[in-house]
Design a protein around this motif. Sequence first.
Motif, short mmCIF file in Angstrom:
data_model
loop_
_atom_site.label_atom_id
_atom_site.label_comp_id
_atom_site.label_asym_id
_atom_site.label_seq_id
_atom_site.Cartn_x
_atom_site.Cartn_y
_atom_site.Cartn_z
N GLY A 20 14.21 40.31 20.52
CA GLY A 20 14.77 40.58 19.15
C GLY A 20 15.33 39.67 18.61
N ASN A 21 16.32 38.18 18.32
CA ASN A 21 16.55 37.96 17.98
C ASN A 21 15.78 36.63 16.72
OD1 ASN A 21 19.35 38.00 19.62
ND2 ASN A 21 18.08 36.54 21.75
N VAL A 22 16.38 36.89 16.16
CA VAL A 22 15.67 36.40 14.65
C VAL A 22 14.97 34.46 14.62
CG1 VAL A 22 15.20 34.93 12.45
CG2 VAL A 22 16.63 37.35 13.61
N GLU A 23 13.91 34.04 15.96
CA GLU A 23 13.85 32.92 15.47
C GLU A 23 13.33 32.29 13.86
OE1 GLU A 23 11.38 32.46 19.55
OE2 GLU A 23 10.59 32.80 17.74
N GLY A 24 12.52 32.51 13.37
CA GLY A 24 12.62 32.20 11.81
C GLY A 24 11.69 32.67 10.93
N ILE A 25 11.54 32.33 9.94
CA ILE A 25 10.78 33.46 8.67
C ILE A 25 9.54 32.25 8.37
CG2 ILE A 25 10.70 33.85 6.18
CD1 ILE A 25 13.57 33.93 6.67
N THR A 26 8.76 32.96 8.97
CA THR A 26 7.21 32.93 8.22
C THR A 26 6.18 33.34 7.09
OG1 THR A 26 6.68 32.45 10.38
CG2 THR A 26 4.70 32.34 9.21
N ARG A 27 6.34 31.95 6.25
CA ARG A 27 5.73 32.35 4.57
C ARG A 27 4.48 32.33 4.96
NH1 ARG A 27 7.19 30.17 -1.17
NH2 ARG A 27 8.92 31.16 -0.74
N ALA A 28 3.36 33.95 5.28
CA ALA A 28 1.84 34.12 5.41
C ALA A 28 1.36 34.08 4.34
CB ALA A 28 1.96 35.73 5.61
N VAL A 29 1.91 34.53 2.85
CA VAL A 29 0.59 34.20 1.59
C VAL A 29 1.65 33.25 0.74
CG1 VAL A 29 0.21 35.19 0.32
CG2 VAL A 29 0.24 35.99 1.88
N ASP A 30 1.20 32.10 0.26
CA ASP A 30 2.17 31.10 -0.50
C ASP A 30 2.05 31.07 -1.45
OD1 ASP A 30 4.31 29.14 -1.03
OD2 ASP A 30 3.78 27.84 -0.02
N GLU A 31 2.69 31.84 -2.31
CA GLU A 31 2.08 31.76 -4.25
C GLU A 31 1.12 31.21 -4.64
OE1 GLU A 31 4.34 28.49 -6.28
OE2 GLU A 31 6.21 29.11 -5.12
N VAL A 32 0.21 32.83 -4.39
CA VAL A 32 -1.55 32.71 -4.68
C VAL A 32 -1.44 34.05 -5.67
CG1 VAL A 32 -3.11 34.19 -4.32
CG2 VAL A 32 -2.22 33.58 -1.84
N SER A 33 -2.12 33.37 -6.90
CA SER A 33 -2.00 33.98 -8.26
C SER A 33 -4.17 33.85 -7.74
CB SER A 33 -1.86 33.06 -9.13
OG SER A 33 -0.51 33.07 -9.02
N LEU A 34 -4.46 34.87 -8.03
CA LEU A 34 -5.36 35.96 -8.25
C LEU A 34 -5.88 36.41 -9.60
CD1 LEU A 34 -6.73 36.92 -4.89
CD2 LEU A 34 -7.03 34.94 -5.45
N ASP A 35 -7.21 36.71 -10.55
CA ASP A 35 -7.63 37.56 -11.15
C ASP A 35 -9.17 38.10 -11.01
OD1 ASP A 35 -7.91 39.12 -12.91
OD2 ASP A 35 -6.80 37.89 -14.87
N ILE A 36 -9.08 38.60 -10.53
CA ILE A 36 -10.24 39.52 -10.03
C ILE A 36 -10.64 40.21 -11.30
CG2 ILE A 36 -11.53 40.73 -8.34
CD1 ILE A 36 -9.52 39.33 -6.24
N GLN A 37 -12.05 40.47 -11.45
CA GLN A 37 -12.64 41.44 -12.74
C GLN A 37 -13.10 42.31 -12.28
OE1 GLN A 37 -11.36 40.70 -16.12
NE2 GLN A 37 -10.50 39.06 -14.76
N ALA A 38 -13.33 44.17 -12.58
CA ALA A 38 -13.54 45.10 -12.56
C ALA A 38 -15.25 43.93 -12.55
CB ALA A 38 -13.59 45.93 -13.46
N GLY A 39 -16.86 45.03 -11.30
CA GLY A 39 -17.14 44.50 -11.05
C GLY A 39 -17.53 42.91 -10.46
N ASP A 40 -16.37 42.48 -9.90
CA ASP A 40 -16.39 41.37 -9.67
C ASP A 40 -17.34 41.38 -7.94
OD1 ASP A 40 -16.50 39.98 -11.08
OD2 ASP A 40 -14.56 38.82 -10.46
N PHE A 41 -17.88 40.48 -7.04
CA PHE A 41 -18.12 40.45 -5.67
C PHE A 41 -17.46 39.33 -5.12
CE2 PHE A 41 -21.10 40.71 -1.90
CZ PHE A 41 -19.99 40.68 -1.08
N ILE A 42 -16.25 39.51 -4.58
CA ILE A 42 -14.94 37.96 -4.60
C ILE A 42 -15.41 38.06 -3.41
CG2 ILE A 42 -13.06 37.38 -4.34
CD1 ILE A 42 -14.02 37.33 -7.56
N ALA A 43 -14.88 37.23 -2.58
CA ALA A 43 -15.01 36.43 -1.25
C ALA A 43 -13.81 35.46 -0.54
CB ALA A 43 -16.29 36.15 -1.07
N ILE A 44 -12.74 36.18 -0.12
CA ILE A 44 -12.01 35.73 0.57
C ILE A 44 -12.04 35.04 2.22
CG2 ILE A 44 -9.48 35.53 1.07
CD1 ILE A 44 -9.41 37.87 -1.69
N LEU A 45 -11.62 33.63 2.37
CA LEU A 45 -12.50 33.34 3.43
C LEU A 45 -11.28 32.24 4.05
CD1 LEU A 45 -14.63 32.01 4.77
CD2 LEU A 45 -15.30 30.83 2.75
N GLY A 46 -10.94 31.84 5.46
CA GLY A 46 -10.26 30.86 6.06
C GLY A 46 -10.41 31.50 7.40
N HIS A 47 -9.80 30.60 7.92
CA HIS A 47 -9.86 30.69 8.84
C HIS A 47 -8.23 31.63 10.64
CE1 HIS A 47 -6.10 27.93 10.02
NE2 HIS A 47 -6.85 27.40 8.77
#
Length: 281
Positions: A20-47
């Motif tokens: 339970g000791n702190v090993e470090g901090i992981t940044r899982a999402v890094d400064e993401v800016s998105l703008d999704i419009q109503a009615g869009d079909f957006i795919a987000i892809l990644g390993h």
Amino acid sequence: MGIIKTKDLVFEYIRRDEEGNVEGITRAVDEVSLDIQAGDFIAILGHNGSGKSTLAKHINAILYPTEGTVWVDGMDTSKEEHLWEIRQEAGMVFQNPDNQIIGQVVEEDVGFGPENLGVPTKEIWERVEESLKAVGMYEFRKYSPNKLSGGQKQRVSIAGVIAMHPKCIVLDEPTAMLDPNGRREVIRAVRALNDVEGITVVLITHYMEEIIYANKVFVMDKGSIAMEGTPRKIFSQVEKLKELRLDVPQVTLLAHELKKGGLDIPDGILTTKELITALGL
């Protein structure tokens, strides 16, 4: 403002060892800016580990930003007074349908969400009917979910979300546990919701074949947006996708190799039909 907007979104979590000791901090999402419009079909892809599922959980306010802001239909997800409304407007479908199905009979399960919202009984049954019809599962309404295949169960999960009348559905790798048949069933149902019902769809996946119907694709790597554009634009960059450890659909790869071999065909071939046309067959 779009129906979903993120600005400089950062999400960090603390890593701990077995004691339970702190090993470090992981940044899982890094400064993401998105703008999704109503009615869009957006795919987000990644390993795996690219941050795509962590990002998805911010849209439904399951997670809150470490820094930056997420808005759903103009509501800031970090404001507690909006939580109930945000979760109604942005429905979430997860990987494992067994974790979302709680009713003993399909129609009861689909009616559970609207009942919790205090929807009148007559309207609940109307919503159950329209939702099951939207995903092609109406004839199974009296079945026990245990009797259904994986693809059918996942379509019931999606119907349960639709019955809440959300403006947007976020699907976090909804086909990861399904066979190819089940995958096709679910994606067909999702496309119909977008085309026919006009519901905004955010599909998180690592299956390249699932993104060809999206109107915009974001490719994530190490918590950031590495690529964005139409499916054709993304699939025109085969070498870059390989660098990001992503598979490319077989037909796109074949077209890419044929072009490298000297054939005059366009980049970003998405389907077998397109390749046949490009080859003049």
